[in-house]
Design a protein around this motif. Structure first.
Motif, mmCIF file in Angstrom:
data_model
loop_
_atom_site.group_PDB
_atom_site.id
_atom_site.type_symbol
_atom_site.label_atom_id
_atom_site.label_comp_id
_atom_site.label_asym_id
_atom_site.label_seq_id
_atom_site.Cartn_x
_atom_site.Cartn_y
_atom_site.Cartn_z
ATOM 1 N N ASP A 91 24.769 33.758 59.768
ATOM 2 C CA ASP A 91 24.612 34.309 58.526
ATOM 3 C C ASP A 91 25.816 34.094 57.640
ATOM 4 O O ASP A 91 26.913 34.231 58.071
ATOM 5 C CB ASP A 91 24.298 35.753 58.700
ATOM 6 C CG ASP A 91 23.096 36.399 59.609
ATOM 7 O OD1 ASP A 91 22.042 35.407 59.476
ATOM 8 O OD2 ASP A 91 23.095 37.391 60.117
ATOM 9 N N ARG A 94 25.139 29.009 53.466
ATOM 10 C CA ARG A 94 23.989 28.726 52.593
ATOM 11 C C ARG A 94 23.316 27.465 53.290
ATOM 12 O O ARG A 94 24.208 26.174 53.187
ATOM 13 C CB ARG A 94 24.554 28.625 51.070
ATOM 14 C CG ARG A 94 23.454 28.073 50.178
ATOM 15 C CD ARG A 94 24.057 28.292 48.790
ATOM 16 N NE ARG A 94 23.049 27.465 47.887
ATOM 17 C CZ ARG A 94 23.305 27.288 46.746
ATOM 18 N NH1 ARG A 94 24.476 27.334 46.182
ATOM 19 N NH2 ARG A 94 22.239 26.778 46.022
ATOM 20 N N ARG A 95 22.278 27.285 53.648
ATOM 21 C CA ARG A 95 21.595 26.128 54.240
ATOM 22 C C ARG A 95 20.916 25.141 53.006
ATOM 23 O O ARG A 95 20.067 25.731 52.209
ATOM 24 C CB ARG A 95 20.706 26.546 55.295
ATOM 25 C CG ARG A 95 21.749 27.284 56.389
ATOM 26 C CD ARG A 95 21.020 27.948 57.277
ATOM 27 N NE ARG A 95 19.846 28.932 56.741
ATOM 28 C CZ ARG A 95 19.137 29.578 57.361
ATOM 29 N NH1 ARG A 95 19.160 29.535 58.696
ATOM 30 N NH2 ARG A 95 18.394 30.530 56.668
ATOM 31 N N ASN A 114 11.480 25.330 60.464
ATOM 32 C CA ASN A 114 12.861 25.660 59.565
ATOM 33 C C ASN A 114 12.533 26.332 58.416
ATOM 34 O O ASN A 114 13.045 27.109 57.942
ATOM 35 C CB ASN A 114 13.771 24.509 59.145
ATOM 36 C CG ASN A 114 14.584 24.022 60.188
ATOM 37 O OD1 ASN A 114 15.104 24.890 61.139
ATOM 38 N ND2 ASN A 114 14.941 22.736 60.111
ATOM 39 N N LYS A 116 10.392 28.876 57.877
ATOM 40 C CA LYS A 116 10.274 30.283 58.250
ATOM 41 C C LYS A 116 11.691 30.953 58.253
ATOM 42 O O LYS A 116 12.048 32.217 58.188
ATOM 43 C CB LYS A 116 9.720 30.584 59.468
ATOM 44 C CG LYS A 116 7.941 30.208 59.305
ATOM 45 C CD LYS A 116 7.117 30.174 60.506
ATOM 46 C CE LYS A 116 7.128 29.252 61.289
ATOM 47 N NZ LYS A 116 6.522 29.151 62.629
ATOM 48 N N LEU A 117 12.669 30.076 58.502
ATOM 49 C CA LEU A 117 14.052 30.614 58.621
ATOM 50 C C LEU A 117 14.777 30.885 57.710
ATOM 51 O O LEU A 117 15.988 31.316 57.591
ATOM 52 C CB LEU A 117 14.948 29.499 60.023
ATOM 53 C CG LEU A 117 14.068 29.523 61.100
ATOM 54 C CD1 LEU A 117 14.728 28.531 62.174
ATOM 55 C CD2 LEU A 117 14.168 30.912 61.888
ATOM 56 N N LEU A 118 14.483 30.192 56.621
ATOM 57 C CA LEU A 118 15.164 30.018 55.411
ATOM 58 C C LEU A 118 15.195 31.328 54.756
ATOM 59 O O LEU A 118 14.309 32.273 54.768
ATOM 60 C CB LEU A 118 14.641 28.957 54.404
ATOM 61 C CG LEU A 118 14.497 27.658 55.007
ATOM 62 C CD1 LEU A 118 13.898 26.852 53.799
ATOM 63 C CD2 LEU A 118 16.053 27.220 55.207
ATOM 64 N N ARG A 119 16.424 31.753 53.973
ATOM 65 C CA ARG A 119 16.708 33.042 53.210
ATOM 66 C C ARG A 119 17.050 32.947 51.878
ATOM 67 O O ARG A 119 17.841 31.661 51.616
ATOM 68 C CB ARG A 119 17.484 33.790 54.162
ATOM 69 C CG ARG A 119 18.896 33.189 54.530
ATOM 70 C CD ARG A 119 19.653 34.044 55.632
ATOM 71 N NE ARG A 119 20.847 33.635 56.009
ATOM 72 C CZ ARG A 119 20.998 32.985 57.150
ATOM 73 N NH1 ARG A 119 20.219 33.016 57.877
ATOM 74 N NH2 ARG A 119 22.173 32.244 57.328
ATOM 75 N N ALA A 120 17.349 33.834 51.325
ATOM 76 C CA ALA A 120 17.659 33.969 49.753
ATOM 77 C C ALA A 120 19.004 33.129 49.892
ATOM 78 O O ALA A 120 19.959 33.432 50.504
ATOM 79 C CB ALA A 120 18.049 35.082 49.243
ATOM 80 N N ASP A 122 19.380 29.987 50.121
ATOM 81 C CA ASP A 122 19.233 28.384 50.829
ATOM 82 C C ASP A 122 18.516 27.547 49.860
ATOM 83 O O ASP A 122 17.931 28.051 48.929
ATOM 84 C CB ASP A 122 18.399 28.509 52.221
ATOM 85 C CG ASP A 122 19.328 29.292 53.431
ATOM 86 O OD1 ASP A 122 20.288 29.336 53.037
ATOM 87 O OD2 ASP A 122 18.702 29.840 54.131
ATOM 88 N N ASP A 150 14.257 32.608 45.450
ATOM 89 C CA ASP A 150 15.049 32.829 46.673
ATOM 90 C C ASP A 150 15.517 31.557 47.318
ATOM 91 O O ASP A 150 16.647 31.531 47.691
ATOM 92 C CB ASP A 150 14.424 33.875 47.654
ATOM 93 C CG ASP A 150 14.304 35.195 46.955
ATOM 94 O OD1 ASP A 150 15.123 35.560 46.059
ATOM 95 O OD2 ASP A 150 13.595 36.027 47.671
ATOM 96 N N VAL A 151 14.347 30.653 47.338
ATOM 97 C CA VAL A 151 14.743 29.433 48.131
ATOM 98 C C VAL A 151 14.235 28.259 47.149
ATOM 99 O O VAL A 151 12.885 27.972 47.425
ATOM 100 C CB VAL A 151 14.176 29.315 49.524
ATOM 101 C CG1 VAL A 151 14.582 28.231 50.179
ATOM 102 C CG2 VAL A 151 14.626 30.541 50.208
#
Length: 196
Positions: A91, A94-95, A114, A116-120, A122, A150-151
């Motif tokens: 956490d 930034r990806r 991947n 589903k794993l992204l977050r704000a 990224d 967000d992404v």
């Protein structure tokens, strides 16, 4: 923003548009342990650090490096091919995850879990080699309902294969909820410059 760029050597992919083929062999570059990398980053004193490759997540100590970088209190980004799961990325990192288009020659390597794993904070990146790649990416963005703030999806031209003006026109024509991205280092210093 001034950035310290950490390129990890070694990549199992062979994208047809790869512009860092020198980073494909695992024995390329200079060997450094994590303490040396951290010392170098601290000496540079820049607010942003980007870890890329090759493919950084193919390196067994990448996660440990990311954790150590986060402890410095700088913004940390990871740019990855999308061929490996980002589930273990700490956490706070930034990806920037590539979605390989058909023109890359590596589309079958996409790890769609991947998404589903992204977050704000990224980002998802598509490198466009031709009109077909653009249409494939457009349809992918729509079918996976990508495009929120967000992404954001980023569309970038494969250098010398698609003009920026064409890609811009296609995005505007389709009202695609994506951002266009250029390789600014190539615009500023030229396509052959390294270490910039």
């Amino acid at each position: 923003m001034p950035c310290t760029f950490i390129r990890l050597a070694g990549c199992p992919l062979r994208c047809l548009y790869c512009d860092t083929t020198q980073a494909i062999p695992t024995d390329s570059g200079a060997w450094m342990d994590i303490d040396q990398i951290i010392d170098d980053v601290q000496q540079r004193g820049r607010p942003l650090v980007l870890v890329t490759g090759g493919e950084p997540l193919a390196q067994r100590n990448c996660i440990k490096l990311l954790e150590r970088l986060l402890a410095l209190g700088v913004e940390v980004q990871l740019e990855t091919s999308g061929a490996y799961s980002v589930a273990g990325v700490p956490d706070g990192v930034r990806r920037i995850v590539d979605i390989k288009t058909p023109g890359s020659g590596e589309v079958e390597r996409n790890q769609l879990d991947n998404l589903k794993l992204l977050r704000a904070g990224d980002e998802i990146k598509f490198v466009i080699c031709n009109r077909s790649d653009y249409e494939w990416s457009r349809d992918f963005i729509r079918s996976h309902e990508l495009g929120g703030d967000d992404v954001p999806p980023l569309l970038s031209t494969s250098w010398g294969e698609v003009s920026a003006s064409d890609l811009c026109a296609w995005i505007l024509e389709d009202h695609l909820p994506a951002r266009m991205q250029l390789q600014l280092h190539k615009v500023i210093w030229g396509a052959e410059a390294t270490g910039v």
